[in-house]
Each structure stands twice: as C-alpha cells, then as structure tokens.
Motif scaffolding. Structure first.
Motif, PDB file in Angstrom:
ATOM      1  N   UNK A  61     130.257 -27.527 -21.995  1.00 18.18           N
ATOM      2  CA  UNK A  61     128.914 -28.095 -22.121  1.00 18.18           C
ATOM      3  C   UNK A  61     127.994 -27.204 -21.304  1.00 18.18           C
ATOM      4  N   UNK A  62     126.925 -26.708 -21.903  1.00 19.24           N
ATOM      5  CA  UNK A  62     126.197 -25.584 -21.323  1.00 19.24           C
ATOM      6  C   UNK A  62     125.131 -25.913 -20.299  1.00 19.24           C
ATOM      7  N   UNK A  63     124.782 -27.156 -20.088  1.00 14.52           N
ATOM      8  CA  UNK A  63     123.800 -27.492 -19.051  1.00 14.52           C
ATOM      9  C   UNK A  63     124.506 -27.924 -17.767  1.00 14.52           C
ATOM     10  N   UNK A  64     124.130 -27.328 -16.664  1.00 14.04           N
ATOM     11  CA  UNK A  64     124.613 -27.764 -15.356  1.00 14.04           C
ATOM     12  C   UNK A  64     123.391 -28.131 -14.533  1.00 14.04           C
ATOM     13  N   UNK A  65     123.171 -29.424 -14.391  1.00 17.81           N
ATOM     14  CA  UNK A  65     122.017 -29.908 -13.637  1.00 17.81           C
ATOM     15  C   UNK A  65     122.310 -30.002 -12.155  1.00 17.81           C
ATOM     16  N   UNK A  66     121.318 -30.439 -11.433  1.00 16.80           N
ATOM     17  CA  UNK A  66     121.430 -30.561  -9.968  1.00 16.80           C
ATOM     18  C   UNK A  66     122.353 -31.693  -9.547  1.00 16.80           C
ATOM     19  N   UNK A  67     122.614 -32.628 -10.428  1.00 16.48           N
ATOM     20  CA  UNK A  67     123.429 -33.837 -10.234  1.00 16.48           C
ATOM     21  C   UNK A  67     122.776 -34.892  -9.330  1.00 16.48           C
ATOM     22  N   UNK A  80     118.995 -35.651  -9.491  1.00 10.95           N
ATOM     23  CA  UNK A  80     117.714 -36.168  -9.972  1.00 10.95           C
ATOM     24  C   UNK A  80     117.920 -37.326 -10.941  1.00 10.95           C
ATOM     25  N   UNK A  81     116.826 -37.991 -11.302  1.00  8.74           N
ATOM     26  CA  UNK A  81     116.932 -39.136 -12.217  1.00  8.74           C
ATOM     27  C   UNK A  81     117.460 -38.731 -13.579  1.00  8.74           C
ATOM     28  N   UNK A  82     117.141 -37.497 -14.015  1.00  8.06           N
ATOM     29  CA  UNK A  82     117.601 -37.043 -15.335  1.00  8.06           C
ATOM     30  C   UNK A  82     119.109 -36.818 -15.328  1.00  8.06           C
ATOM     31  N   UNK A  83     119.606 -36.166 -14.302  1.00  7.51           N
ATOM     32  CA  UNK A  83     121.055 -35.941 -14.210  1.00  7.51           C
ATOM     33  C   UNK A  83     121.793 -37.268 -14.086  1.00  7.51           C
ATOM     34  N   UNK A  84     121.236 -38.200 -13.337  1.00  7.60           N
ATOM     35  CA  UNK A  84     121.875 -39.500 -13.169  1.00  7.60           C
ATOM     36  C   UNK A  84     121.890 -40.310 -14.461  1.00  7.60           C
ATOM     37  N   UNK A  85     121.014 -39.970 -15.412  1.00 13.30           N
ATOM     38  CA  UNK A  85     120.994 -40.636 -16.721  1.00 13.30           C
ATOM     39  C   UNK A  85     121.823 -39.865 -17.750  1.00 13.30           C
ATOM     40  N   UNK A  86     122.418 -38.726 -17.338  1.00 17.21           N
ATOM     41  CA  UNK A  86     123.175 -37.908 -18.283  1.00 17.21           C
ATOM     42  C   UNK A  86     122.296 -37.029 -19.144  1.00 17.21           C
ATOM     43  N   UNK A  87     121.085 -36.748 -18.684  1.00 20.01           N
ATOM     44  CA  UNK A  87     120.148 -35.913 -19.442  1.00 20.01           C
ATOM     45  C   UNK A  87     119.861 -34.613 -18.679  1.00 20.01           C
ATOM     46  N   UNK A  88     120.939 -33.886 -18.392  1.00 18.05           N
ATOM     47  CA  UNK A  88     120.823 -32.655 -17.622  1.00 18.05           C
ATOM     48  C   UNK A  88     119.874 -31.638 -18.245  1.00 18.05           C
ATOM     49  N   UNK A  89     119.705 -31.704 -19.569  1.00 15.75           N
ATOM     50  CA  UNK A  89     118.844 -30.732 -20.250  1.00 15.75           C
ATOM     51  C   UNK A  89     117.392 -30.838 -19.799  1.00 15.75           C
ATOM     52  N   UNK A 122     121.128 -25.614 -12.584  1.00 10.96           N
ATOM     53  CA  UNK A 122     121.928 -24.610 -11.875  1.00 10.96           C
ATOM     54  C   UNK A 122     122.444 -23.558 -12.846  1.00 10.96           C
ATOM     55  N   UNK A 123     122.639 -23.953 -14.089  1.00  5.93           N
ATOM     56  CA  UNK A 123     123.106 -23.020 -15.117  1.00  5.93           C
ATOM     57  C   UNK A 123     122.759 -23.566 -16.491  1.00  5.93           C
ATOM     58  N   UNK A 124     122.615 -22.653 -17.414  1.00  4.63           N
ATOM     59  CA  UNK A 124     122.441 -22.957 -18.834  1.00  4.63           C
ATOM     60  C   UNK A 124     123.181 -21.839 -19.559  1.00  4.63           C
TER      61      UNK A 124
END
Length: 125
Positions: free
Chosen positions: A16-22, A24-33, A39-41
């Motif tokens: 899976x190509x998105x690596x979020x900060x883990x 923020x609110x988006x990462x906590x909702x599973x919306x790393x994009x 951190x990576x794409x």
C-alpha cells in the motif's frame, strides 16, 4: 527489517503506497492519502514501483493469495484500492443502482466490486 515477524518473511505481498504520519486525524481515520505529513508515497515521491527493493512498514505489506500472479495483482495497488475506498464512502448496499462515471482502471475495478462484492442491482457506466 528486524521488527518484521519471522512468520512474514517470504510472504507474497503488494505494498500500500501511502505512509502517513500515523498521528493526525486523517491517519487515525485510515485516510493516509490526505495526511499533511506523508512519510512516503511509493512510486510517486518515494522510490517504489519500478524499484527492485523498497523498505516499507510491515503494516503496508498486504498479503496476496498464492494463486494470484503478481502481474494480475499489480492493478490492486492503486486502481482497486481506490475503488474500494470510493465504494465505502458511497455506502453501497445490496440492490442499489449505482452510476460509475468513467470506466478507466478505477472505474473497471469499481464495476467489479459493485457487481461481485456489493451485489448492486444495476451498475450503469
């Protein structure tokens, strides 16, 4: 790396190509994009795609069935995952009639999901 369980070594995976900060609110909702501190794409702003090797978090290594050839799995990384995300946002229910506007890689994946997984009554393209 050292933190990968021995049981995962040798697994057939797609990354899976998105690596979020883990954090923020988006990462906590599973919306790393949508994460503002990616951190990576992989394959876009980070090495991947055509790289022989990459280093990715184990949570991004999604297991593939043994009977699914890598060449058939390749579209899953972008087109199918985007279609899955879109269908979840739309909250498709069995017997719904659904319009797919444009049938490209994502649209084709969405049509397959709607018919075979969500059991949509009608899929209009």
């Amino acid at each position: 790396g050292k933190s990968v369980p021995i049981s995962r070594i040798g697994d057939r995976v797609i990354v899976y190509y998105y690596v979020g900060c883990t954090n923020c609110r988006w990462c906590n909702k599973g919306q790393e994009q949508i994460c503002g501190a990616l951190k990576a794409e992989y394959g876009f702003i980070s090495d991947g795609g055509l790289a022989e090797y990459i280093c990715a978090p184990s949570r991004n290594a999604l297991l593939l069935p043994d009977d699914l050839p890598f060449v058939n799995a390749a579209p899953i990384g972008c087109g199918i995952t985007t279609a899955v995300h879109a269908s979840k946002l739309a909250k498709v229910q069995p017997d719904d009639s659904v319009l797919v506007y444009g049938c490209n890689g994502v649209g084709f994946g969405l049509v397959q999901l709607l018919k075979n997984v969500y059991k949509a009554k009608k899929v209009i393209v």
